[in-house]
Enzyme design. Structure first.
Site, PDB file in Angstrom:
ATOM      1  CD  GLU A 195       0.168 -25.823   1.926  1.00 30.80           C
ATOM      2  OE1 GLU A 195       1.160 -25.079   1.923  1.00 30.80           O
ATOM      3  OE2 GLU A 195       0.004 -26.749   1.110  1.00 30.80           O
ATOM      4  CG  ASP A 245      -2.902 -27.018   6.795  1.00 32.99           C
ATOM      5  OD1 ASP A 245      -1.814 -27.392   6.296  1.00 32.99           O
ATOM      6  OD2 ASP A 245      -2.981 -26.074   7.599  1.00 32.99           O
ATOM      7  CD  GLU A 313      -3.645 -29.633  -2.342  1.00 30.17           C
ATOM      8  OE1 GLU A 313      -2.445 -29.964  -2.348  1.00 30.17           O
ATOM      9  OE2 GLU A 313      -4.039 -28.508  -2.011  1.00 30.17           O
TER      10      GLU A 313
HETATM   11  O1  9MR Z   1       1.304 -28.840  -7.826  1.00 28.02           O
HETATM   12  C1  9MR Z   1       1.682 -27.488  -7.585  1.00 28.02           C
HETATM   13  C2  9MR Z   1       3.033 -27.225  -8.188  1.00 28.02           C
HETATM   14  O2  9MR Z   1       2.939 -27.269  -9.601  1.00 28.02           O
HETATM   15  C3  9MR Z   1       3.561 -25.876  -7.735  1.00 28.02           C
HETATM   16  O3  9MR Z   1       4.872 -25.713  -8.196  1.00 28.02           O
HETATM   17  C4  9MR Z   1       3.524 -25.792  -6.225  1.00 28.02           C
HETATM   18  C5  9MR Z   1       4.023 -24.451  -5.753  1.00 28.02           C
HETATM   19  O4  9MR Z   1       4.000 -24.340  -4.392  1.00 28.02           O
HETATM   20  O5  9MR Z   1       2.196 -26.013  -5.761  1.00 28.02           O
HETATM   21  C6  9MR Z   1       1.748 -27.294  -6.070  1.00 28.02           C
HETATM   22  O6  9MR Z   1       0.460 -27.496  -5.523  1.00 28.02           O
HETATM   23  C7  9MR Z   1       0.391 -27.484  -4.107  1.00 28.02           C
HETATM   24  C8  9MR Z   1      -0.966 -26.987  -3.710  1.00 28.02           C
HETATM   25  O7  9MR Z   1      -1.229 -25.757  -4.305  1.00 28.02           O
HETATM   26  C9  9MR Z   1      -1.071 -26.875  -2.195  1.00 28.02           C
HETATM   27  N1  9MR Z   1      -0.732 -28.107  -1.546  1.00 28.02           N
HETATM   28  C10 9MR Z   1       0.502 -28.746  -1.959  1.00 28.02           C
HETATM   29  C11 9MR Z   1       0.507 -28.887  -3.490  1.00 28.02           C
HETATM   30  C12 9MR Z   1       1.719 -29.667  -3.954  1.00 28.02           C
HETATM   31  O8  9MR Z   1       2.884 -28.943  -3.675  1.00 28.02           O
END
Ligand code: 9MR
Length: 409
Positions: A195, A245, A313
């Protein structure tokens, strides 16, 4: 040097273009923390089309296997947590049976793996690697550098002052080198940075960007990205290195900005192997737009013929971005649209795999009861974005994809 200036001018144009057009895209910035919570909702009764075909459970012996169904095209994976790795549980059986590539949902982020300068915690990723070795699975490392879930110690000294660019570069190299070396040959692919583009165009205004900036004085400000990729490649030359991203599939301006930036870095010889599209879409996703944005990114193959994209994702929210409701009615019509969108996306993924540009599709979670989308962007929401419901039954979207794989085989 002239080429560089031209690229900078083009990037600046892309940035401006992004500012003008990037509104309305799904934003996962400033995410509230906390993993997706299992809801009490049972996601449709047994008669809903949402769970058809005799309530087959994802761990049942007679259930098909997603990754086997698509094995001629790409790996199919999921984000998971170490608590899923308890042998003998339904969760464990589902992971083994349905997927062949895994990402830790949170356990390999900077705050988990490198909480303070002298402390590395590799346990969770080591557990996943051990599981992967035993069951012949692959592992994605997510993520080495991010603005979120990154501890403050990177950016401040003991007196609370912001560190210099030199200090942060040193910390960055040490961080990336230590982690990637530790998992050399075990973690197949790294989301080196996550990101890095902002929501209003151009580079995200992160501490990494602010402090390191144009470190080498060559006119661009993505030096922390270049340094991270270079260090990762030196630590494990065989690992695939990805720049990951969101909204690249929905925002043309963001895809162009990414293209311009990566093009410039590839031309400088920075070892970037591919772009990860997170692909947090919703049930109204326009698959033609997804296709054309991916085509923009894949023009990078003109510079590196082996350049790839990965879907890193994937999930499909049952709410549009502006919808703030917490429940959705799973009518037959809704479910049909949801299933059709998943099918169209996978048709596209098959096409890309057949042209050699995609070999990995990873979902962000494996069941509707434990998805971040039950708590973001609206808390207490019951979402149904995946292929397996919160009771671990196979949803009709799952069967649509199995049918698709069979019809294309
Ligand atoms: O799924 C993840 C969640 O449990 C966390 O709280 C969060 C914190 O920022 O991150 C989530 O995963 C993210 C991923 O690492 C990057 N892209 C977006 C995902 C969903 O928020």
């Amino acid at each position: 040097m002239k080429m560089k200036q031209l690229l900078s001018a083009l990037l600046a144009f892309a940035v401006l273009f992004s500012v003008m057009t990037a509104c309305g895209n799904t934003s996962t910035d400033e995410l509230s923390s906390g993993e997706g919570t299992a809801s009490g909702e049972t996601a449709g009764d047994d008669t809903a089309t949402y769970v058809n075909r005799d309530n087959v459970y994802a761990y049942d012996e007679e259930a098909p296997s997603l990754y086997e169904a698509f094995s001629q095209w790409f790996k199919v994976g999921t984000a998971m947590n170490p608590s899923d790795l308890v042998e003998g549980t339904e969760e464990f059986e589902i992971l083994v049976k349905q997927y062949n590539i895994f990402t830790l949902e949170n356990g390999s982020k900077p705050d988990a793996m490198h909480p303070s300068e002298d402390v590395y915690n590799f346990t969770q990723l080591e557990q996943l690697v051990e599981f992967a070795n035993e069951y012949d699975k692959s592992v994605r490392g997510h993520t080495l550098v991010w603005h979120s879930q990154c501890p403050d110690w990177f950016f401040y000294d003991d007196d609370g002052n912001t560190v210099s660019a030199d200090v942060l570069v040193e910390r960055l190299i040490e961080h990336v080198t230590t982690i990637v070396s530790h998992f050399k040959g075990e973690v197949d692919v790294w989301d080196v940075v996550n990101e890095v583009l902002g929501d209003s165009g151009g580079l995200r205004d992160s501490m990494w960007y602010q402090i390191i900036g144009d470190y080498d004085g060559d006119g661009d400000s993505y030096d922390y990205i270049e340094i991270a990729f270079t260090a990762a490649h030196e630590a494990d030359p065989d690992a695939r290195l990805i720049i990951n991203d969101y909204s690249l599939e929905s925002s043309e301006s963001k895809a162009i900005t990414m293209y311009m930036m990566v093009k410039s870095m590839l031309e400088e010889g920075i070892p970037i192997d591919g772009i990860g599209l997170q692909m947090h879409v919703d049930y109204t996703v326009d698959v033609d737009t997804v296709r054309s944005n991916i085509e923009i990114l894949l023009k990078l193959r003109n510079i590196d013929p082996d350049f790839v994209i990965e879907i890193t994702e994937l999930d499909m929210s049952c709410f549009t971005w502006s919808d703030t409701s917490t429940e959705v009615e799973l009518t037959d019509e809704f479910v049909e649209q949801f299933d059709t969108k998943y099918t169209e996306l996978f048709e596209l993924f098959i096409e890309l795999a057949e042209e050699g540009t995609l070999d990995s599709v990873v979902f962000w979670g494996y069941n509707d009861g434990a998805t971040w989308l039950n708590s973001y962007p609206v808390s207490g929401r019951t979402n149904h974005p995946l292929l397996i419901d919160s009771d671990y039954k196979l949803k009709s979207a799952y069967w649509s994809l199995i049918d698709l794989a069979e019809s294309k085989s």
